[in-house]
Design a protein around this motif. Structure first.
Motif, mmCIF file in Angstrom:
data_model
loop_
_atom_site.group_PDB
_atom_site.id
_atom_site.type_symbol
_atom_site.label_atom_id
_atom_site.label_comp_id
_atom_site.label_asym_id
_atom_site.label_seq_id
_atom_site.Cartn_x
_atom_site.Cartn_y
_atom_site.Cartn_z
ATOM 1 N N SER A 35 0.893 -1.159 -0.067
ATOM 2 C CA SER A 35 -0.080 -0.017 -0.005
ATOM 3 C C SER A 35 0.842 1.209 -0.005
ATOM 4 O O SER A 35 2.077 1.091 0.235
ATOM 5 N N ASP A 58 -5.932 0.311 -0.321
ATOM 6 C CA ASP A 58 -6.057 1.551 -0.639
ATOM 7 C C ASP A 58 -6.934 2.085 0.578
ATOM 8 O O ASP A 58 -8.143 1.893 0.597
ATOM 9 N N ASP A 93 -9.442 5.904 -0.491
ATOM 10 C CA ASP A 93 -9.323 6.460 -1.946
ATOM 11 C C ASP A 93 -10.266 7.390 -2.165
ATOM 12 O O ASP A 93 -11.488 7.408 -1.671
ATOM 13 N N THR A 138 -9.107 10.785 -1.293
ATOM 14 C CA THR A 138 -8.549 11.572 -0.187
ATOM 15 C C THR A 138 -8.819 13.346 -0.169
ATOM 16 O O THR A 138 -9.318 13.602 0.783
ATOM 17 N N PHE A 155 -15.592 8.886 -1.488
ATOM 18 C CA PHE A 155 -14.506 8.339 -0.989
ATOM 19 C C PHE A 155 -14.639 6.834 -0.539
ATOM 20 O O PHE A 155 -15.822 6.730 -0.170
ATOM 21 N N SER A 211 -12.500 9.477 -8.145
ATOM 22 C CA SER A 211 -12.433 8.317 -7.095
ATOM 23 C C SER A 211 -12.932 7.190 -7.416
ATOM 24 O O SER A 211 -13.323 6.720 -8.673
ATOM 25 N N LEU A 212 -12.851 6.064 -6.586
ATOM 26 C CA LEU A 212 -13.307 4.751 -6.787
ATOM 27 C C LEU A 212 -15.010 4.681 -7.129
ATOM 28 O O LEU A 212 -15.443 3.931 -7.882
ATOM 29 N N THR A 267 -3.684 6.701 -12.197
ATOM 30 C CA THR A 267 -4.035 5.604 -11.163
ATOM 31 C C THR A 267 -2.824 4.969 -10.764
ATOM 32 O O THR A 267 -1.773 4.599 -11.733
ATOM 33 N N TRP A 322 -3.253 0.088 -6.490
ATOM 34 C CA TRP A 322 -3.986 0.279 -5.275
ATOM 35 C C TRP A 322 -5.505 0.991 -5.768
ATOM 36 O O TRP A 322 -6.576 0.478 -5.222
ATOM 37 N N ASP A 323 -5.300 1.803 -6.825
ATOM 38 C CA ASP A 323 -6.547 2.462 -7.290
ATOM 39 C C ASP A 323 -7.301 1.658 -8.047
ATOM 40 O O ASP A 323 -8.608 1.657 -8.069
#
Length: 217
Positions: free
Chosen positions: A18, A35, A38, A40, A50, A139-140, A159, A162-163
């Motif tokens: 990470s 992550d 995600d 932030t 997030f 974001s995710l 990205t 971890w994204d």
């Protein structure tokens, strides 16, 4: 710290990678990619876009992924070959949805590479003209909305592993695809060097991804 401690307690011989803890290499065939936050900047601004991303790799392939949106209390989960789920209910991407009828997420961050950003902005202009409209949380959330058919697709120029490794599995198990911006499959090689690699990606159903690749070519 809580996530890493929980994993170590049950799987002490597994690798963990990470941004926060670096690469904890136990020489295992299994690696947990984490992550913990995600989105932030959204979180810091009080915007509820997030969440938490955790992916399990076997060798260099993601085989299980979870994504949790705490404000919405929504849990997404996928296991390779077994489908994608939101709060226990199966989700899928409409195969026949077209770009012109879709909201599309376009995400970009600051870079000194002017040629790269200019190429991306040309693609952005084409997507604006050919899609229903543009939305973006950077974001995710963008990828999860693709997985459940709310967004037709997403393009994110910046990205890390971890994204997108877990989100790529969730999208593929929901019937979609994720490619790099040149149309190639995305390959991960578990090592410390993986932490620094950027992955510009496109995701959606096969039809929309192919259309974006034509636009970007």
């Amino acid at each position: 710290k809580l996530i890493v401690a929980a994993i170590k307690a049950v799987f002490p011989r597994h690798n963990i990678l990470s941004e926060e803890c670096g690469f904890i290499d136990k020489r295992s065939e299994y690696t947990w990619i984490i992550d913990p936050l995600d989105g932030t900047s959204n979180f810091a601004s009080g915007i509820p876009w997030f969440g938490v991303l955790i992916t399990i790799f076997k060798d260099n392939l993601p085989v299980m992924a979870g994504a949790y949106l705490p404000v919405q209390d929504e849990m997404y989960f996928a296991e390779k070959g077994k489908g994608a789920f939101k709060n226990g209910e199966i989700i899928s991407i409409p195969e026949d949805k077209e770009l012109k009828d879709s909201l599309f997420a376009f995400c970009v961050d600051y870079t000194e590479d002017q040629d790269f950003i200019n190429r991306g902005l040309e693609t952005y202009k084409s997507i604006v003209r050919q899609s229903r409209n543009i939305r973006s949380t950077n974001s995710l959330v963008d990828f999860l909305y693709v997985a459940e058919g709310k967004f037709g697709g997403v393009l994110n120029l910046f990205t890390k592993v971890w994204d997108i490794s877990g989100l790529g599995l969730i999208i593929s198990e929901a019937g979609g695809v994720m490619k790099n911006i040149n149309g190639n499959d995305i390959h991960f090689s578990i090592s410390k060097d993986l932490m620094d690699e950027n992955f510009p990606v496109i995701a959606g159903n096969k039809k929309i991804v192919e259309q974006i690749l034509v636009i970007n070519s």
